[in-house]
Design a protein around this motif. Sequence first.
Motif, PDB file in Angstrom:
ATOM      1  N   LEU A 229      24.358  65.608 -60.235  1.00  0.00           N
ATOM      2  CA  LEU A 229      25.485  65.970 -59.376  1.00  0.00           C
ATOM      3  C   LEU A 229      25.420  65.130 -58.103  1.00  0.00           C
ATOM      4  CD1 LEU A 229      25.478  69.858 -59.754  1.00  0.00           C
ATOM      5  CD2 LEU A 229      27.126  68.245 -60.711  1.00  0.00           C
ATOM      6  N   PRO A 230      26.568  64.710 -57.578  1.00  0.00           N
ATOM      7  CA  PRO A 230      26.566  63.808 -56.412  1.00  0.00           C
ATOM      8  C   PRO A 230      25.881  64.361 -55.168  1.00  0.00           C
ATOM      9  CG  PRO A 230      28.736  63.889 -57.422  1.00  0.00           C
ATOM     10  CD  PRO A 230      27.910  64.935 -58.103  1.00  0.00           C
ATOM     11  N   ASP A 231      25.797  65.689 -55.000  1.00  0.00           N
ATOM     12  CA  ASP A 231      25.162  66.220 -53.793  1.00  0.00           C
ATOM     13  C   ASP A 231      23.649  66.359 -53.926  1.00  0.00           C
ATOM     14  OD1 ASP A 231      25.345  68.306 -55.596  1.00  0.00           O
ATOM     15  OD2 ASP A 231      25.684  69.835 -54.063  1.00  0.00           O
ATOM     16  N   ARG A 232      23.093  66.067 -55.094  1.00  0.00           N
ATOM     17  CA  ARG A 232      21.641  66.095 -55.298  1.00  0.00           C
ATOM     18  C   ARG A 232      21.087  64.697 -54.990  1.00  0.00           C
ATOM     19  NH1 ARG A 232      19.373  70.765 -56.082  1.00  0.00           N
ATOM     20  NH2 ARG A 232      17.700  69.711 -57.159  1.00  0.00           N
ATOM     21  N   TYR A 233      19.815  64.623 -54.655  1.00  0.00           N
ATOM     22  CA  TYR A 233      19.214  63.340 -54.250  1.00  0.00           C
ATOM     23  C   TYR A 233      19.336  62.276 -55.344  1.00  0.00           C
ATOM     24  CZ  TYR A 233      15.797  59.858 -52.970  1.00  0.00           C
ATOM     25  OH  TYR A 233      15.197  58.670 -52.685  1.00  0.00           O
ATOM     26  N   LEU A 234      18.901  62.601 -56.548  1.00  0.00           N
ATOM     27  CA  LEU A 234      18.936  61.613 -57.628  1.00  0.00           C
ATOM     28  C   LEU A 234      20.369  61.248 -57.990  1.00  0.00           C
ATOM     29  CD1 LEU A 234      17.306  59.912 -59.621  1.00  0.00           C
ATOM     30  CD2 LEU A 234      17.431  61.811 -61.220  1.00  0.00           C
ATOM     31  N   GLY A 235      21.230  62.253 -58.070  1.00  0.00           N
ATOM     32  CA  GLY A 235      22.629  61.987 -58.393  1.00  0.00           C
ATOM     33  C   GLY A 235      23.277  61.079 -57.364  1.00  0.00           C
ATOM     34  N   HIS A 236      23.034  61.368 -56.094  1.00  0.00           N
ATOM     35  CA  HIS A 236      23.593  60.525 -55.040  1.00  0.00           C
ATOM     36  C   HIS A 236      23.060  59.099 -55.149  1.00  0.00           C
ATOM     37  CE1 HIS A 236      25.406  59.508 -51.220  1.00  0.00           C
ATOM     38  NE2 HIS A 236      24.251  58.948 -50.865  1.00  0.00           N
ATOM     39  N   SER A 237      21.770  58.964 -55.426  1.00  0.00           N
ATOM     40  CA  SER A 237      21.176  57.632 -55.555  1.00  0.00           C
ATOM     41  C   SER A 237      21.782  56.863 -56.727  1.00  0.00           C
ATOM     42  CB  SER A 237      19.663  57.743 -55.749  1.00  0.00           C
ATOM     43  OG  SER A 237      19.065  58.353 -54.642  1.00  0.00           O
ATOM     44  N   VAL A 238      21.911  57.526 -57.854  1.00  0.00           N
ATOM     45  CA  VAL A 238      22.448  56.870 -59.054  1.00  0.00           C
ATOM     46  C   VAL A 238      23.910  56.483 -58.846  1.00  0.00           C
ATOM     47  CG1 VAL A 238      23.095  57.252 -61.475  1.00  0.00           C
ATOM     48  CG2 VAL A 238      20.830  57.907 -60.665  1.00  0.00           C
ATOM     49  N   TRP A 239      24.728  57.447 -58.400  1.00  0.00           N
ATOM     50  CA  TRP A 239      26.162  57.179 -58.278  1.00  0.00           C
ATOM     51  C   TRP A 239      26.468  56.180 -57.179  1.00  0.00           C
ATOM     52  CZ3 TRP A 239      27.627  58.221 -62.695  1.00  0.00           C
ATOM     53  CH2 TRP A 239      27.301  59.397 -63.357  1.00  0.00           C
ATOM     54  N   SER A 240      25.704  56.203 -56.084  1.00  0.00           N
ATOM     55  CA  SER A 240      25.965  55.209 -55.029  1.00  0.00           C
ATOM     56  C   SER A 240      25.508  53.819 -55.469  1.00  0.00           C
ATOM     57  CB  SER A 240      25.310  55.620 -53.719  1.00  0.00           C
ATOM     58  OG  SER A 240      23.896  55.680 -53.860  1.00  0.00           O
ATOM     59  N   ALA A 241      24.441  53.738 -56.252  1.00  0.00           N
ATOM     60  CA  ALA A 241      23.994  52.435 -56.754  1.00  0.00           C
ATOM     61  C   ALA A 241      25.017  51.844 -57.726  1.00  0.00           C
ATOM     62  CB  ALA A 241      22.631  52.567 -57.435  1.00  0.00           C
ATOM     63  N   LEU A 242      25.711  52.721 -58.449  1.00  0.00           N
ATOM     64  CA  LEU A 242      26.741  52.270 -59.389  1.00  0.00           C
ATOM     65  C   LEU A 242      28.082  52.001 -58.690  1.00  0.00           C
ATOM     66  CD1 LEU A 242      26.010  54.628 -62.413  1.00  0.00           C
ATOM     67  CD2 LEU A 242      25.481  52.187 -62.217  1.00  0.00           C
ATOM     68  N   GLY A 243      28.155  52.349 -57.410  1.00  0.00           N
ATOM     69  CA  GLY A 243      29.381  52.128 -56.649  1.00  0.00           C
ATOM     70  C   GLY A 243      30.449  53.171 -56.895  1.00  0.00           C
ATOM     71  N   VAL A 244      30.077  54.291 -57.494  1.00  0.00           N
ATOM     72  CA  VAL A 244      31.057  55.336 -57.781  1.00  0.00           C
ATOM     73  C   VAL A 244      31.363  56.149 -56.525  1.00  0.00           C
ATOM     74  CG1 VAL A 244      31.499  57.407 -59.168  1.00  0.00           C
ATOM     75  CG2 VAL A 244      30.345  55.439 -60.187  1.00  0.00           C
ATOM     76  N   ILE A 245      30.347  56.409 -55.717  1.00  0.00           N
ATOM     77  CA  ILE A 245      30.581  57.158 -54.471  1.00  0.00           C
ATOM     78  C   ILE A 245      30.166  56.327 -53.277  1.00  0.00           C
ATOM     79  CG2 ILE A 245      30.390  59.433 -55.472  1.00  0.00           C
ATOM     80  CD1 ILE A 245      27.537  59.581 -54.400  1.00  0.00           C
TER      81      ILE A 245
END
Length: 136
Positions: free
Chosen positions: A120-136
């Motif tokens: 999920l985007p508000d979790r640490y790993l989710g935020h890291s993954v989605w921001s690295a992919l340029g989604v958020i």
Amino acid sequence: MQITPVIAIHLAAALAAVAIGPVALWARQGATQRPRLHRAAGYAWVTLMVATAVSAIFITGGPGPRWAGFGLIHLLVPVTLGMLVMAFVYLARRNIVGHRKTMQQVYIGACVVAGGFTLLPDRYLGHSVWSALGVI
């Protein structure tokens, strides 16, 4: 929040458990059964799950309500450890069906469902993954 040694241990154990779980679960299925592979992968998987659950106790922070530093996700720790114990109790009693179902439930619940929530985007790993992919 940054990656601390506890988070690194938790993440490494969880990812390895997600990867090795299917080997342990399905080595005894089908026409060609591999009991040695099943046992070796199973013990490795259980060890990784215990490491994941125990390391989660030491990870605090994150979104959502807290009680003494623990969030709702921490309720999975005693559930996971308890189900692993029950799976071995079933095995000791030669209840193979109970053992199989319990291990499948732990894999689905602790690895797939809980793992999905970490993305999920508000979790640490989710935020890291989605921001690295340029989604958020």
